[in-house]
Design a protein around this motif. Sequence first.
Motif, mmCIF file in Angstrom:
data_model
loop_
_atom_site.group_PDB
_atom_site.id
_atom_site.type_symbol
_atom_site.label_atom_id
_atom_site.label_comp_id
_atom_site.label_asym_id
_atom_site.label_seq_id
_atom_site.Cartn_x
_atom_site.Cartn_y
_atom_site.Cartn_z
ATOM 1 N N PHE A 329 14.723 -2.534 10.313
ATOM 2 C CA PHE A 329 13.281 -2.297 10.302
ATOM 3 C C PHE A 329 12.942 -1.015 9.558
ATOM 4 O O PHE A 329 12.058 -0.997 8.696
ATOM 5 C CB PHE A 329 12.766 -2.230 11.749
ATOM 6 N N TRP A 330 13.646 0.073 9.855
ATOM 7 C CA TRP A 330 13.334 1.342 9.209
ATOM 8 C C TRP A 330 13.681 1.316 7.725
ATOM 9 O O TRP A 330 12.954 1.886 6.904
ATOM 10 C CB TRP A 330 14.075 2.483 9.916
ATOM 11 N N SER A 331 14.751 0.648 7.371
ATOM 12 C CA SER A 331 15.093 0.538 5.954
ATOM 13 C C SER A 331 14.018 -0.234 5.198
ATOM 14 O O SER A 331 13.602 0.162 4.105
ATOM 15 C CB SER A 331 16.455 -0.143 5.790
ATOM 16 N N ALA A 332 13.581 -1.353 5.766
ATOM 17 C CA ALA A 332 12.543 -2.153 5.109
ATOM 18 C C ALA A 332 11.226 -1.392 5.035
ATOM 19 O O ALA A 332 10.514 -1.463 4.023
ATOM 20 C CB ALA A 332 12.359 -3.477 5.858
ATOM 21 N N LEU A 333 10.883 -0.667 6.084
ATOM 22 C CA LEU A 333 9.623 0.073 6.093
ATOM 23 C C LEU A 333 9.604 1.132 4.992
ATOM 24 O O LEU A 333 8.612 1.271 4.259
ATOM 25 C CB LEU A 333 9.424 0.723 7.458
ATOM 26 N N ILE A 334 10.681 1.870 4.835
ATOM 27 C CA ILE A 334 10.722 2.937 3.835
ATOM 28 C C ILE A 334 10.758 2.356 2.422
ATOM 29 O O ILE A 334 10.003 2.778 1.540
ATOM 30 C CB ILE A 334 11.931 3.849 4.094
ATOM 31 N N ALA A 335 11.641 1.375 2.191
ATOM 32 C CA ALA A 335 11.810 0.837 0.842
ATOM 33 C C ALA A 335 10.569 0.082 0.373
ATOM 34 O O ALA A 335 10.049 0.328 -0.722
ATOM 35 C CB ALA A 335 13.034 -0.067 0.795
ATOM 36 N N PHE A 336 10.066 -0.833 1.193
ATOM 37 C CA PHE A 336 8.915 -1.628 0.779
ATOM 38 C C PHE A 336 7.624 -0.816 0.841
ATOM 39 O O PHE A 336 6.656 -1.133 0.143
ATOM 40 C CB PHE A 336 8.806 -2.889 1.637
ATOM 41 N N GLY A 337 7.589 0.212 1.704
ATOM 42 C CA GLY A 337 6.432 1.098 1.695
ATOM 43 C C GLY A 337 6.301 1.837 0.376
ATOM 44 O O GLY A 337 5.212 1.929 -0.206
ATOM 45 N N ALA A 338 7.417 2.345 -0.137
ATOM 46 C CA ALA A 338 7.401 3.006 -1.451
ATOM 47 C C ALA A 338 7.072 2.021 -2.555
ATOM 48 O O ALA A 338 6.348 2.342 -3.506
ATOM 49 C CB ALA A 338 8.743 3.675 -1.713
ATOM 50 N N LEU A 339 7.596 0.798 -2.432
ATOM 51 C CA LEU A 339 7.314 -0.222 -3.446
ATOM 52 C C LEU A 339 5.829 -0.572 -3.475
ATOM 53 O O LEU A 339 5.215 -0.662 -4.550
ATOM 54 C CB LEU A 339 8.144 -1.473 -3.158
ATOM 55 N N THR A 340 5.230 -0.768 -2.318
ATOM 56 C CA THR A 340 3.804 -1.092 -2.249
ATOM 57 C C THR A 340 2.951 0.054 -2.776
ATOM 58 O O THR A 340 1.949 -0.162 -3.462
ATOM 59 C CB THR A 340 3.411 -1.418 -0.800
ATOM 60 N N TYR A 341 3.347 1.277 -2.472
ATOM 61 C CA TYR A 341 2.595 2.435 -2.960
ATOM 62 C C TYR A 341 2.650 2.528 -4.477
ATOM 63 O O TYR A 341 1.703 2.986 -5.119
ATOM 64 C CB TYR A 341 3.156 3.706 -2.331
ATOM 65 N N SER A 342 3.751 2.100 -5.079
ATOM 66 C CA SER A 342 3.858 2.137 -6.536
ATOM 67 C C SER A 342 2.926 1.129 -7.195
ATOM 68 O O SER A 342 2.505 1.321 -8.336
ATOM 69 C CB SER A 342 5.298 1.856 -6.960
ATOM 70 N N VAL A 343 2.600 0.042 -6.486
ATOM 71 C CA VAL A 343 1.703 -0.965 -7.044
ATOM 72 C C VAL A 343 0.260 -0.516 -6.973
ATOM 73 O O VAL A 343 -0.514 -0.657 -7.920
ATOM 74 C CB VAL A 343 1.893 -2.310 -6.307
ATOM 75 N N ASN A 344 -0.124 0.070 -5.826
ATOM 76 C CA ASN A 344 -1.507 0.510 -5.650
ATOM 77 C C ASN A 344 -1.491 1.791 -4.837
ATOM 78 O O ASN A 344 -1.501 1.772 -3.603
ATOM 79 C CB ASN A 344 -2.328 -0.581 -4.943
ATOM 80 N N SER A 345 -1.424 2.903 -5.527
ATOM 81 C CA SER A 345 -1.297 4.186 -4.842
ATOM 82 C C SER A 345 -2.615 4.680 -4.253
ATOM 83 O O SER A 345 -2.609 5.598 -3.440
ATOM 84 C CB SER A 345 -0.763 5.236 -5.827
ATOM 85 N N SER A 347 -4.796 2.892 -2.435
ATOM 86 C CA SER A 347 -5.251 2.129 -1.279
ATOM 87 C C SER A 347 -4.899 2.848 0.017
ATOM 88 O O SER A 347 -3.738 3.186 0.261
ATOM 89 C CB SER A 347 -4.624 0.731 -1.289
ATOM 90 N N MET A 348 -5.916 3.069 0.856
ATOM 91 C CA MET A 348 -5.697 3.699 2.146
ATOM 92 C C MET A 348 -5.072 2.723 3.136
ATOM 93 O O MET A 348 -4.419 3.129 4.101
ATOM 94 C CB MET A 348 -7.030 4.224 2.694
ATOM 95 N N TRP A 349 -5.228 1.418 2.895
ATOM 96 C CA TRP A 349 -4.655 0.421 3.783
ATOM 97 C C TRP A 349 -3.132 0.499 3.799
ATOM 98 O O TRP A 349 -2.498 0.210 4.807
ATOM 99 C CB TRP A 349 -5.089 -0.987 3.383
ATOM 100 N N ILE A 350 -2.549 0.888 2.694
ATOM 101 C CA ILE A 350 -1.092 1.001 2.632
ATOM 102 C C ILE A 350 -0.620 2.103 3.560
ATOM 103 O O ILE A 350 0.336 1.936 4.336
ATOM 104 C CB ILE A 350 -0.638 1.265 1.185
ATOM 105 N N VAL A 351 -1.307 3.242 3.506
ATOM 106 C CA VAL A 351 -0.928 4.362 4.371
ATOM 107 C C VAL A 351 -1.109 3.995 5.841
ATOM 108 O O VAL A 351 -0.246 4.281 6.684
ATOM 109 C CB VAL A 351 -1.753 5.608 4.011
ATOM 110 N N LEU A 352 -2.237 3.330 6.162
ATOM 111 C CA LEU A 352 -2.476 2.934 7.545
ATOM 112 C C LEU A 352 -1.431 1.928 8.024
ATOM 113 O O LEU A 352 -0.965 2.004 9.170
ATOM 114 C CB LEU A 352 -3.880 2.337 7.674
ATOM 115 N N SER A 353 -1.042 0.996 7.167
ATOM 116 C CA SER A 353 -0.029 0.004 7.546
ATOM 117 C C SER A 353 1.308 0.673 7.824
ATOM 118 O O SER A 353 1.999 0.336 8.795
ATOM 119 C CB SER A 353 0.121 -1.044 6.433
ATOM 120 N N VAL A 354 1.662 1.625 6.978
ATOM 121 C CA VAL A 354 2.933 2.336 7.193
ATOM 122 C C VAL A 354 2.899 3.113 8.502
ATOM 123 O O VAL A 354 3.884 3.130 9.260
ATOM 124 C CB VAL A 354 3.233 3.261 5.999
ATOM 125 N N VAL A 355 1.757 3.744 8.797
ATOM 126 C CA VAL A 355 1.637 4.504 10.047
ATOM 127 C C VAL A 355 1.739 3.571 11.253
ATOM 128 O O VAL A 355 2.434 3.871 12.239
ATOM 129 C CB VAL A 355 0.309 5.276 10.065
#
Length: 448
Positions: A329-345, A347-355
């Motif tokens: 879970f933690w590996s996927a959260l960190i890796a895909f969180g960075a990947l999603t941020y690279s697509v749309n940096s 978007s506040m929804w990305i930060v909220l989803s990660v939190v």
Amino acid sequence: MREYLLTLCITAAVTYLLTGPVRKFAIVAGAMPEIRARDVHREPTPRLGGIAMFFGLCAGLLVADHLTNLSTLFENSNEPRALLSGAALIWLIGVLDDKFEIDALIKLGGQMIAAGVMVMQGLTILWLPIPGVGSVALTQWQGTLLTVALVVITINAVNFVDGLDGLAAGMVCIAAAAFFLYAYRIWYSYGIEAAAPATLFAAILMGMCLGFLPHNMHPARIFMGDSGSMLIGLVLAAGAISVTGQVDPDALKLFAGSEKEAVHQTVPVYIPLLLPLTIIAVPAADLILAIVRRTWRGQSPFAADRGHLHHRLLEIGHSHSRAVLIMYFWSALIAFGALTYSVNSASMWIVLSVVILSTIGLVLLLLPRFTPRAPRWAEAFVPPRYRRGRASAADAPETADAADTQALEGLREAASGDPTPVAAGVSGVNGASAVGPRARLADRSRPR
């Protein structure tokens, strides 16, 4: 995309089909070390799973070389051959270590030589994208030192995390999936051919891990050993080096508009610098903590202990499978969180989803003894441990008596000197089928 998926499937199939014969070979060759104090498993289990993974890597590269769109990659780039050369060397060192337990400093030297072999064939970091500065060209010595350092750190980070059944293969597979999506986007969306090798390496790495995981999930029938953990660590590092140091950030053509717009637009430029770090964030954190912990105690940084993150998850009450899933879970959260941020940096929804997901992960860490129960209508589709029904009290004595009877029969056979042989792969036998099933001793506390 279809050719990458075909390469992935071929790699996974070859790895999966070869793991069974490799397991039998490891048992015959005696690559089954005794249980150590830091080990979690309780039965000698064969190693050398990296043999099957290496042949899966060779099969993936061979298939890709004969595909129409990927064959040009081998003609225009020497990186696949550089990867194969370094992988063969590090795999050979791992096989020797799985069999003969070679010294840690010798393995470290072998890792540096394998990285040097890849550098000599062109797989090296040529420049770095630095925020606020731009692309910084590296000298030959700077690129070589940085490449060797990244390879050695990644290999040892993956090797350190290989402590539970299916943990290293699953975490690297998650990291490779995130890296594949990023590299494919750079190659396909921006038309940068220099990102094609990294995309291929990530697809092959996913196939190696997916093909080996069915044999390595708890209870594992075979371990990948250092021949496997160092191999997948090197392939992961090779993909990071290729997309970070070979792809020219200026080719993305994102430097336009105002300074504020340029900051947002150039986020994909800096992600190659950050994504390799996020991919190995959990293993690297475990590696750093292990070095600090051991040196603080006056021990060698290479001395083994039971202080890794996965060991601590077991100590606070998590089961083996749940500890592995938490690390996933933690590996996927960190890796895909960075990947999603690279697509749309922006978007506040990305930060909220990660939190939110991080909060869920922390709650899971604080509930080690919580066992989810499926509803009545779904009990037929879940494992027995998730069902609400319990065995009746009347059945318990019968089960205990049956276990006592079997234990007594085993003791009589051992006393008579004619033990019944245990066939490989039968029910009740873990990875060490050559040793036999677990001893079922009678409960001495029960009255006779």
